[in-house]
Design an enzyme around this catalytic site. Structure first.
Site, PDB file in Angstrom:
ATOM      1  N   LYS A  28       0.610  -1.215   0.274  1.00 40.66           N
ATOM      2  CA  LYS A  28      -0.027  -0.038  -0.075  1.00 40.66           C
ATOM      3  C   LYS A  28       1.063   1.227   0.088  1.00 40.66           C
ATOM      4  CE  LYS A  28      -2.511  -0.673   3.643  1.00 40.66           C
ATOM      5  NZ  LYS A  28      -2.078  -1.948   4.517  1.00 40.66           N
ATOM      6  N   ASN A  51      -1.937   6.682   6.014  1.00 42.61           N
ATOM      7  CA  ASN A  51      -1.001   5.991   6.831  1.00 42.61           C
ATOM      8  C   ASN A  51       0.571   5.950   6.570  1.00 42.61           C
ATOM      9  OD1 ASN A  51      -3.308   5.203   8.157  1.00 42.61           O
ATOM     10  ND2 ASN A  51      -3.093   3.054   7.696  1.00 42.61           N
ATOM     11  N   HIS A  85      -3.053  -9.271  10.158  1.00 43.85           N
ATOM     12  CA  HIS A  85      -3.867  -8.833  11.302  1.00 43.85           C
ATOM     13  C   HIS A  85      -4.966  -9.798  11.693  1.00 43.85           C
ATOM     14  CE1 HIS A  85      -2.259  -5.096  10.092  1.00 43.85           C
ATOM     15  NE2 HIS A  85      -3.022  -5.024   9.075  1.00 43.85           N
TER      16      HIS A  85
END
Length: 187
Positions: free
Chosen positions: A3, A26, A77
């Site tokens: 990303k 982010n 995650h």
């Protein structure tokens, strides 16, 4: 899983094409801070290149990206998402507010992205590691090709010798960025 690199590529490509772009999210500069900085600007950026996490998407209610890229959904995650399908659904919220004129850029090599495409409202463009049916960007030999239309001729975008980025994942990042930027009107 790509990303940060992809959002940097998108911002760089837009800027090199003469578009103004604010890189945030982010990647280190919060989106809200960037918006506040540009509030009083006579000319805000034409584009916001944002990296957005699944955590942020969980609670996003009004987030409406005109162009959205989903590179991959890998087992990540898992301490937060049980079962894994909850993680996939959180990432897919990226497209929940998109409309007919919006663009979704997806990885054709992932079955979940192919399934997701059928439920989206906007235009969908796929990238792939091969020239399979329905893809708009792919790798052939050592060259990335793009196609403007499903039946259009392929165009050379980039030879791998023209980049310092290495690895399969960076080929995917380059293809995704190229499709996103083309969706922003850059030829």
């Amino acid at each position: 899983n790509g990303k940060s690199t992809t959002v940097h590529l998108i911002a760089c490509m837009l800027e090199r094409a003469g578009q103004t772009c604010a890189l945030c999210g982010n990647v280190g500069h919060p989106f809200i801070a960037a918006v506040q900085e540009h509030e009083s600007s006579a000319k805000p950026p034409a584009w916001w290149a944002l990296e957005v996490s699944s955590f942020q998407l969980e609670t996003a209610r009004h987030f409406h990206p005109r162009i959205a890229v989903l590179l991959n959904v890998t087992e990540d995650h898992l301490e937060r998402y049980e079962p894994f399908d909850a993680y996939r659904k959180a990432k897919e919220r990226l497209f929940s507010k998109q409309e007919g004129a919006d663009l979704a850029v997806l990885n054709a090599d992932e079955a979940s992205s192919r399934r997701l495409a059928a439920s989206l409202c906007g235009k969908v463009e796929f990238f792939s590691m091969d020239a399979s049916e329905g893809v708009s960007a792919w790798v052939e030999g050592e060259t990335i090709f793009l196609r403007d239309a499903p039946d259009g001729p392929p165009m050379k975008f980039l030879s791998l010798s023209e980049t310092k980025l290495f690895g399969l994942h960076n080929l995917q990042n380059l293809m995704a960025a190229a499709l996103a930027v083309r969706g922003a009107g850059v030829p």
